[in-house]
Write a protein that holds these residues in place. Structure first.
Motif, PDB file in Angstrom:
ATOM      1  N   VAL A  40      -1.844 -15.410  18.101  1.00 39.89           N
ATOM      2  CA  VAL A  40      -2.586 -15.600  18.493  1.00 39.89           C
ATOM      3  C   VAL A  40      -4.318 -14.685  19.673  1.00 39.89           C
ATOM      4  O   VAL A  40      -4.055 -13.476  19.288  1.00 39.89           O
ATOM      5  CB  VAL A  40      -1.462 -15.242  20.075  1.00 39.89           C
ATOM      6  CG1 VAL A  40      -2.316 -15.405  21.644  1.00 39.89           C
ATOM      7  CG2 VAL A  40      -0.590 -16.266  19.848  1.00 39.89           C
ATOM      8  N   ALA A  41      -4.532 -15.548  20.594  1.00 41.67           N
ATOM      9  CA  ALA A  41      -6.185 -15.580  21.060  1.00 41.67           C
ATOM     10  C   ALA A  41      -6.238 -14.967  22.097  1.00 41.67           C
ATOM     11  O   ALA A  41      -6.195 -16.137  22.701  1.00 41.67           O
ATOM     12  CB  ALA A  41      -7.054 -15.955  20.347  1.00 41.67           C
ATOM     13  N   ASN A  42      -5.233 -13.721  22.846  1.00 39.14           N
ATOM     14  CA  ASN A  42      -4.810 -13.478  24.310  1.00 39.14           C
ATOM     15  C   ASN A  42      -6.146 -13.050  25.000  1.00 39.14           C
ATOM     16  O   ASN A  42      -6.560 -12.122  24.869  1.00 39.14           O
ATOM     17  CB  ASN A  42      -3.945 -12.989  24.198  1.00 39.14           C
ATOM     18  CG  ASN A  42      -3.587 -12.470  25.972  1.00 39.14           C
ATOM     19  OD1 ASN A  42      -3.954 -12.959  26.697  1.00 39.14           O
ATOM     20  ND2 ASN A  42      -3.077 -11.452  26.043  1.00 39.14           N
ATOM     21  N   ARG A  43      -7.029 -13.531  26.011  1.00 38.32           N
ATOM     22  CA  ARG A  43      -8.243 -13.263  26.566  1.00 38.32           C
ATOM     23  C   ARG A  43      -7.794 -13.440  28.017  1.00 38.32           C
ATOM     24  O   ARG A  43      -7.751 -14.180  28.692  1.00 38.32           O
ATOM     25  CB  ARG A  43      -9.059 -13.945  26.129  1.00 38.32           C
ATOM     26  CG  ARG A  43     -10.101 -13.398  27.285  1.00 38.32           C
ATOM     27  CD  ARG A  43     -11.736 -13.735  27.131  1.00 38.32           C
ATOM     28  NE  ARG A  43     -12.070 -13.413  25.673  1.00 38.32           N
ATOM     29  CZ  ARG A  43     -12.620 -12.552  25.012  1.00 38.32           C
ATOM     30  NH1 ARG A  43     -12.921 -11.556  26.183  1.00 38.32           N
ATOM     31  NH2 ARG A  43     -13.456 -12.125  24.157  1.00 38.32           N
ATOM     32  N   GLY A  44      -6.930 -12.089  28.838  1.00 40.99           N
ATOM     33  CA  GLY A  44      -7.225 -12.055  29.951  1.00 40.99           C
ATOM     34  C   GLY A  44      -5.456 -12.046  30.450  1.00 40.99           C
ATOM     35  O   GLY A  44      -5.225 -12.540  31.277  1.00 40.99           O
ATOM     36  N   GLY A  45      -4.964 -12.446  29.607  1.00 44.46           N
ATOM     37  CA  GLY A  45      -3.802 -12.689  30.423  1.00 44.46           C
ATOM     38  C   GLY A  45      -2.690 -11.417  30.394  1.00 44.46           C
ATOM     39  O   GLY A  45      -2.809 -10.241  30.175  1.00 44.46           O
ATOM     40  N   VAL A  46      -1.991 -12.037  31.584  1.00 40.31           N
ATOM     41  CA  VAL A  46      -1.415 -10.419  32.716  1.00 40.31           C
ATOM     42  C   VAL A  46       0.073 -11.035  31.945  1.00 40.31           C
ATOM     43  O   VAL A  46       0.847 -11.665  32.277  1.00 40.31           O
ATOM     44  CB  VAL A  46      -1.617 -10.619  33.617  1.00 40.31           C
ATOM     45  CG1 VAL A  46      -0.572  -9.942  34.206  1.00 40.31           C
ATOM     46  CG2 VAL A  46      -2.943 -10.271  33.613  1.00 40.31           C
ATOM     47  N   PHE A  47       0.768  -9.931  31.211  1.00 45.95           N
ATOM     48  CA  PHE A  47       3.005  -9.771  31.474  1.00 45.95           C
ATOM     49  C   PHE A  47       3.299  -8.888  32.124  1.00 45.95           C
ATOM     50  O   PHE A  47       2.365  -7.912  32.451  1.00 45.95           O
ATOM     51  CB  PHE A  47       2.916  -9.150  30.101  1.00 45.95           C
ATOM     52  CG  PHE A  47       2.184 -10.689  28.931  1.00 45.95           C
ATOM     53  CD1 PHE A  47       3.122 -11.576  28.764  1.00 45.95           C
ATOM     54  CD2 PHE A  47       0.927 -11.201  28.838  1.00 45.95           C
ATOM     55  CE1 PHE A  47       2.693 -12.876  27.955  1.00 45.95           C
ATOM     56  CE2 PHE A  47       0.894 -12.538  27.519  1.00 45.95           C
ATOM     57  CZ  PHE A  47       1.326 -13.210  27.486  1.00 45.95           C
ATOM     58  N   GLU A  48       3.906  -8.717  33.347  1.00 46.61           N
ATOM     59  CA  GLU A  48       4.233  -7.901  34.311  1.00 46.61           C
ATOM     60  C   GLU A  48       6.289  -8.267  34.490  1.00 46.61           C
ATOM     61  O   GLU A  48       6.583  -8.797  34.144  1.00 46.61           O
ATOM     62  CB  GLU A  48       4.308  -8.544  35.779  1.00 46.61           C
ATOM     63  CG  GLU A  48       2.517  -8.054  35.570  1.00 46.61           C
ATOM     64  CD  GLU A  48       2.221  -8.554  37.376  1.00 46.61           C
ATOM     65  OE1 GLU A  48       2.775  -9.955  37.840  1.00 46.61           O
ATOM     66  OE2 GLU A  48       1.177  -8.849  37.229  1.00 46.61           O
ATOM     67  N   ASN A  58       1.650 -10.303  14.982  1.00 47.04           N
ATOM     68  CA  ASN A  58       0.727 -10.234  13.571  1.00 47.04           C
ATOM     69  C   ASN A  58      -0.097 -10.954  14.057  1.00 47.04           C
ATOM     70  O   ASN A  58      -0.850 -12.039  14.055  1.00 47.04           O
ATOM     71  CB  ASN A  58       1.655 -11.092  12.340  1.00 47.04           C
ATOM     72  CG  ASN A  58       2.775 -10.031  12.465  1.00 47.04           C
ATOM     73  OD1 ASN A  58       2.973  -8.686  12.770  1.00 47.04           O
ATOM     74  ND2 ASN A  58       4.002 -10.830  10.856  1.00 47.04           N
ATOM     75  N   ALA A  59      -1.877 -10.482  13.000  1.00 45.36           N
ATOM     76  CA  ALA A  59      -3.049 -10.920  13.984  1.00 45.36           C
ATOM     77  C   ALA A  59      -3.175 -11.280  15.016  1.00 45.36           C
ATOM     78  O   ALA A  59      -4.452 -12.010  14.510  1.00 45.36           O
ATOM     79  CB  ALA A  59      -3.400 -11.742  12.434  1.00 45.36           C
ATOM     80  N   SER A  60      -2.611 -10.818  15.400  1.00 44.51           N
ATOM     81  CA  SER A  60      -3.122 -11.097  17.387  1.00 44.51           C
ATOM     82  C   SER A  60      -4.083 -10.681  17.326  1.00 44.51           C
ATOM     83  O   SER A  60      -4.340  -9.493  17.364  1.00 44.51           O
ATOM     84  CB  SER A  60      -2.247 -11.866  18.181  1.00 44.51           C
ATOM     85  OG  SER A  60      -1.685 -10.335  18.173  1.00 44.51           O
ATOM     86  N   THR A  61      -4.667 -11.430  18.697  1.00 49.10           N
ATOM     87  CA  THR A  61      -5.984 -10.680  19.111  1.00 49.10           C
ATOM     88  C   THR A  61      -5.839 -10.473  20.668  1.00 49.10           C
ATOM     89  O   THR A  61      -5.496 -11.699  21.593  1.00 49.10           O
ATOM     90  CB  THR A  61      -7.298 -10.595  18.887  1.00 49.10           C
ATOM     91  OG1 THR A  61      -7.658 -12.092  19.608  1.00 49.10           O
ATOM     92  CG2 THR A  61      -7.666 -11.176  17.678  1.00 49.10           C
ATOM     93  N   HIS A  62      -5.747  -9.286  21.870  1.00 41.14           N
ATOM     94  CA  HIS A  62      -5.574  -9.527  22.786  1.00 41.14           C
ATOM     95  C   HIS A  62      -6.668  -8.350  23.639  1.00 41.14           C
ATOM     96  O   HIS A  62      -7.046  -7.594  23.278  1.00 41.14           O
ATOM     97  CB  HIS A  62      -4.535  -9.108  23.145  1.00 41.14           C
ATOM     98  CG  HIS A  62      -3.026  -9.227  22.513  1.00 41.14           C
ATOM     99  ND1 HIS A  62      -2.314 -10.396  23.389  1.00 41.14           N
ATOM    100  CD2 HIS A  62      -3.207  -8.826  21.299  1.00 41.14           C
ATOM    101  CE1 HIS A  62      -0.927 -10.698  21.835  1.00 41.14           C
ATOM    102  NE2 HIS A  62      -1.608  -9.593  21.349  1.00 41.14           N
ATOM    103  N   THR A  63      -7.501  -9.334  24.505  1.00 39.20           N
ATOM    104  CA  THR A  63      -9.193  -8.470  25.532  1.00 39.20           C
ATOM    105  C   THR A  63      -8.544  -8.730  26.177  1.00 39.20           C
ATOM    106  O   THR A  63      -8.436  -9.819  27.287  1.00 39.20           O
ATOM    107  CB  THR A  63      -9.979  -9.530  24.274  1.00 39.20           C
ATOM    108  OG1 THR A  63      -9.962  -9.450  23.458  1.00 39.20           O
ATOM    109  CG2 THR A  63     -11.250  -8.962  25.052  1.00 39.20           C
ATOM    110  N   GLU A  64      -8.712  -7.157  26.997  1.00 36.04           N
ATOM    111  CA  GLU A  64      -9.256  -6.901  28.255  1.00 36.04           C
ATOM    112  C   GLU A  64      -7.528  -8.110  28.683  1.00 36.04           C
ATOM    113  O   GLU A  64      -7.439  -8.591  29.999  1.00 36.04           O
ATOM    114  CB  GLU A  64      -9.685  -7.812  28.667  1.00 36.04           C
ATOM    115  CG  GLU A  64     -11.430  -6.733  29.120  1.00 36.04           C
ATOM    116  CD  GLU A  64     -12.401  -7.299  29.197  1.00 36.04           C
ATOM    117  OE1 GLU A  64     -12.559  -8.655  29.764  1.00 36.04           O
ATOM    118  OE2 GLU A  64     -13.814  -7.185  29.340  1.00 36.04           O
ATOM    119  N   ALA A  65      -6.340  -7.466  28.377  1.00 39.60           N
ATOM    120  CA  ALA A  65      -5.136  -8.312  28.680  1.00 39.60           C
ATOM    121  C   ALA A  65      -4.353  -7.302  28.969  1.00 39.60           C
ATOM    122  O   ALA A  65      -4.810  -6.147  29.121  1.00 39.60           O
ATOM    123  CB  ALA A  65      -4.440  -9.002  27.748  1.00 39.60           C
ATOM    124  N   ALA A  66      -3.027  -7.343  29.821  1.00 36.19           N
ATOM    125  CA  ALA A  66      -2.098  -6.086  30.719  1.00 36.19           C
ATOM    126  C   ALA A  66      -0.794  -6.698  30.132  1.00 36.19           C
ATOM    127  O   ALA A  66      -0.162  -7.875  29.949  1.00 36.19           O
ATOM    128  CB  ALA A  66      -2.289  -6.893  32.539  1.00 36.19           C
TER     129      ALA A  66
END
Length: 200
Positions: A40-48, A58-66
């Motif tokens: 998964v390519a997650n950019r800016g997703g927020v999990f609270e 596995n092999a996922s990327t998370h950029t500026e996510a929370a």
């Protein structure tokens, strides 16, 4: 090592759609069980206040996510990359971290007690008051980390690259530092913590 109980959730996700994109979305009080977020390519997703149980990142990327005040239990973070992410108050329990890379971001108050971080890479991460008790970080890259107030008792830093990190909370009598790489300033901090009279 025990961590705090997961916070209450209000909904459950057991399957993640291959076409789903968490980028820019906000998830609050959701429990993810055995979901597959591989690549998964997650950019800016927020999990609270979310809980992840048996989730594969596995092999996922998370950029500026929370991931704020979340709980990860038995999750696989193989080759996962986190760039400038926020993990404040999040706890990890019995997860695997092989080849995980963390660049920048705020992981303050995070709980990783006993985590096997061998071979992982952490660069420029804020880990203030994080619980890193008993971590196994042999041969890990732990460069330029803010570890002020962090709990480091019984940590294994054998062969790790610690250059540039704040070691003011490190008690060399309670951790393993064999073959670890540190810079001159850090060497003075460690020597002073041993009660040595460090002079130029």
């Amino acid at each position: 090592m025990a961590i705090r109980p997961a916070l209450p959730t209000e909904s459950t996700v057991r399957e993640w759609d291959d076409d789903a994109d968490p980028s820019g979305q906000t998830f609050s009080k959701v429990q993810f069980i055995d979901a597959d977020l591989t690549e998964v390519a997650n950019r800016g997703g927020v999990f609270e206040e979310c809980t992840f149980r048996g989730v594969r990142f596995n092999a996922s990327t998370h950029t500026e996510a929370a991931f704020v005040n979340c709980t990860f239990v038995r999750c696989s973070l193989f080759d996962t990359a986190f760039t400038r992410c926020k993990f404040v108050g999040t706890a990890f329990d019995d997860c695997t971290y092989n080849l995980m890379k963390v660049t920048g971001g705020d992981w303050s108050f995070t709980a990783l007690p006993g985590a096997d971080l061998k071979g992982t890479e952490w660069t420029g991460v804020k880990l203030r008051e994080a619980d890193l008790t008993g971590i196994k970080a042999a041969k890990a890259v732990l460069r330029d980390l803010d570890l002020s107030g962090a709990s480091l008792q019984r940590a294994d830093f054998s062969g790790a690259d610690l250059r540039g990190s704040d070691l003011s909370q490190l008690d060399p009598l309670t951790v393993t530092l064999r073959d670890a790489r540190i810079d001159v300033t850090q060497a003075m901090v460690v020597a002073a913590s041993l009660g040595l009279d460090v002079r130029p």
